[in-house]
Design an enzyme around this catalytic site. Structure first.
Site, PDB file in Angstrom:
ATOM      1  N   SER A   1      11.552 -30.799  81.460  1.00 17.27           N
ATOM      2  CA  SER A   1      12.874 -30.990  82.057  1.00 17.27           C
ATOM      3  C   SER A   1      12.727 -31.930  83.238  1.00 17.27           C
ATOM      4  CB  SER A   1      13.427 -29.650  82.551  1.00 17.27           C
ATOM      5  OG  SER A   1      14.538 -29.876  83.402  1.00 17.27           O
TER       6      SER A   1
ATOM      7  N   TYR B   1      11.819 -21.942  86.874  1.00 18.43           N
ATOM      8  CA  TYR B   1      12.051 -22.867  85.755  1.00 18.43           C
ATOM      9  C   TYR B   1      11.326 -24.201  86.003  1.00 18.43           C
ATOM     10  CZ  TYR B   1      14.880 -25.594  82.381  1.00 18.43           C
ATOM     11  OH  TYR B   1      15.307 -26.404  81.350  1.00 18.43           O
TER      12      TYR B   1
HETATM   13  N1  LIG Z   1      20.349 -28.294  78.174  1.00 18.24           N
HETATM   14  C1  LIG Z   1      19.768 -29.002  79.120  1.00 18.24           C
HETATM   15  O1  LIG Z   1      20.438 -29.649  79.960  1.00 18.24           O
HETATM   16  C2  LIG Z   1      18.272 -29.032  79.245  1.00 18.24           C
HETATM   17  C3  LIG Z   1      17.724 -29.881  80.201  1.00 18.24           C
HETATM   18  C4  LIG Z   1      16.361 -29.958  80.337  1.00 18.24           C
HETATM   19  C5  LIG Z   1      15.547 -29.204  79.515  1.00 18.24           C
HETATM   20  N2  LIG Z   1      16.082 -28.380  78.568  1.00 18.24           N
HETATM   21  C6  LIG Z   1      15.163 -27.600  77.755  1.00 18.24           C
HETATM   22  O2  LIG Z   1      15.406 -27.851  76.380  1.00 18.24           O
HETATM   23  C7  LIG Z   1      15.057 -26.691  75.620  1.00 18.24           C
HETATM   24  C8  LIG Z   1      16.233 -26.294  74.744  1.00 18.24           C
HETATM   25  O3  LIG Z   1      17.329 -26.018  75.595  1.00 18.24           O
HETATM   26  P1  LIG Z   1      18.821 -25.796  75.100  1.00 18.24           P
HETATM   27  O4  LIG Z   1      19.680 -26.457  76.087  1.00 18.24           O
HETATM   28  O5  LIG Z   1      18.942 -26.107  73.668  1.00 18.24           O
HETATM   29  O6  LIG Z   1      18.927 -24.224  75.364  1.00 18.24           O
HETATM   30  P2  LIG Z   1      19.539 -23.067  74.473  1.00 18.24           P
HETATM   31  O7  LIG Z   1      19.686 -21.904  75.370  1.00 18.24           O
HETATM   32  O8  LIG Z   1      20.735 -23.559  73.716  1.00 18.24           O
HETATM   33  O9  LIG Z   1      18.372 -22.802  73.410  1.00 18.24           O
HETATM   34  C9  LIG Z   1      17.158 -22.158  73.735  1.00 18.24           C
HETATM   35  C10 LIG Z   1      16.735 -21.340  72.534  1.00 18.24           C
HETATM   36  O10 LIG Z   1      15.480 -20.703  72.835  1.00 18.24           O
HETATM   37  C11 LIG Z   1      15.512 -19.410  72.259  1.00 18.24           C
HETATM   38  N3  LIG Z   1      14.597 -18.488  72.939  1.00 18.24           N
HETATM   39  C12 LIG Z   1      14.674 -18.087  74.221  1.00 18.24           C
HETATM   40  N4  LIG Z   1      13.717 -17.170  74.484  1.00 18.24           N
HETATM   41  C13 LIG Z   1      13.010 -17.007  73.329  1.00 18.24           C
HETATM   42  C14 LIG Z   1      11.909 -16.176  72.946  1.00 18.24           C
HETATM   43  N5  LIG Z   1      11.330 -15.331  73.808  1.00 18.24           N
HETATM   44  N6  LIG Z   1      11.447 -16.257  71.681  1.00 18.24           N
HETATM   45  C15 LIG Z   1      12.033 -17.085  70.788  1.00 18.24           C
HETATM   46  N7  LIG Z   1      13.083 -17.890  71.083  1.00 18.24           N
HETATM   47  C16 LIG Z   1      13.568 -17.854  72.336  1.00 18.24           C
HETATM   48  C17 LIG Z   1      16.966 -18.951  72.476  1.00 18.24           C
HETATM   49  O11 LIG Z   1      17.299 -17.869  71.613  1.00 18.24           O
HETATM   50  C18 LIG Z   1      17.746 -20.223  72.214  1.00 18.24           C
HETATM   51  O12 LIG Z   1      18.191 -20.326  70.875  1.00 18.24           O
HETATM   52  C19 LIG Z   1      14.678 -25.613  76.636  1.00 18.24           C
HETATM   53  O13 LIG Z   1      13.275 -25.547  76.776  1.00 18.24           O
HETATM   54  C20 LIG Z   1      15.306 -26.106  77.921  1.00 18.24           C
HETATM   55  O14 LIG Z   1      14.626 -25.629  79.052  1.00 18.24           O
HETATM   56  C21 LIG Z   1      17.437 -28.273  78.420  1.00 18.24           C
END
Ligand SMILES: NC(=O)c1ccc[n+]([C@@H]2O[C@H](COP(=O)([O-])OP(=O)(O)OC[C@H]3O[C@@H](n4cnc5c(N)ncnc54)[C@H](O)[C@@H]3O)[C@@H](O)[C@H]2O)c1
Length: 247
Positions: free
Chosen positions: A141, A154
């Protein structure tokens, strides 16, 4: 875009906002898919969307549980023989100012975002080493690079993924395996939709492109890093953020 026919990719957090786009994009490039997340129902929906009879297998489990994580890798191997591409995408947030952050909030985020990514990588590396080909792609991130108020846990987990990838990249570079991170900026997914309008506007003001990123913006870079064409890129973090951070 890229030809991933014959390659098998394991995607964690596959039913989240970014995970779904990754699954669909890798599927469109011809990869076999092992999709995993906590609940089975959304995984089944995603599998149906990808089309019956396609080379897609789904596994519901918690990647912070060592037994479930090992069962996941075994499941993937039984289905497709081996795993060529690992996408460490699952992630959670538990935000608050550091003075109020409990050990539980710290540990929970580190366990999902960093420790599970390390353990999965450790599980799939031996077969990649044997095959002399592999791709480890971890979702970091922008805050893992610059930090963020209220996200010490985080940000630390994401910075950890970046340093972990660099270390592993050095260890396995001679075997045709690359390890890289993607650092998304502000992407429209369930993770960000609950932010208040004020916070969203403040973020948008910092993005030169004046829009949030889409999950597809991230999935496109995953497809490239998973491909043959990215073979000479390792130990890197690709920042995908509309210009929010320019390094
Ligand atoms: N959305 C953003 O702006 C953003 C920015 C930077 C980084 N990210 C990163 O991108 C990745 C995806 O994010 P997103 O926005 O799609 O989030 P999201 O919350 O939509 O998806 C995350 C998924 O991870 C799964 N998950 C969480 N804990 C788990 C566990 N213990 N075992 C199995 N599955 C698990 C959840 O069920 C969920 O479906 C993450 O690592 C997040 O930190 C997102």
């Amino acid at each position: 875009m890229f030809d991933l026919k014959g390659k098998t990719a394991l995607v964690t957090g596959a039913t989240g906002g970014i995970g779904r786009a990754i699954a669909k994009t890798l599927h469109a490039q011809g990869a076999n898919l092992i999709l995993t997340d906590i609940s089975i129902e959304p995984l089944k929906v995603l599998m149906d969307e990808l089309g019956a009879g396609e080379p897609v297998a789904v596994f519901a489990g918690n990647i912070t549980e060592e037994k479930e994580l090992k069962a996941l890798v075994k499941f993937g191997e039984q289905h497709f023989g081996n795993i060529d591409i690992l996408i460490n995408n699952a992630g959670i947030t538990k935000d608050t100012l550091s003075m109020r952050m409990t050990d539980e909030m710290w540990d929970a985020v580190l366990k999902v975002n960093l420790t599970a990514g390390f353990r999965l990588t450790r599980e799939v590396l031996p077969q990649m080493m044997k095959k002399r080909w592999g791709r480890i792609i971890s979702m970091a991130s922008i805050v893992g690079v610059i930090g963020n108020v209220g996200q010490a846990n985080y940000a630390a987990s994401k910075a950890g993924l970046i340093a972990m990838s660099k270390s592993i990249a050095g260890e396995v570079a001679g075997r045709g395996i690359t390890a890289n991170c993607i650092a998304p900026g502000f992407i429209a997914t369930p993770m960000t939709e609950n932010l208040s309008d004020n916070v969203k506007q403040a973020m948008l003001d910092r993005i030169p492109m004046k829009r949030m990123g889409t999950p597809q913006d991230i999935a496109n870079v995953v497809a490239f890093l998973a491909s043959e064409e990215s073979a000479y890129i390792t130990g890197q973090t690709i920042n995908v953020n509309g210009g929010m951070l320019m390094l």
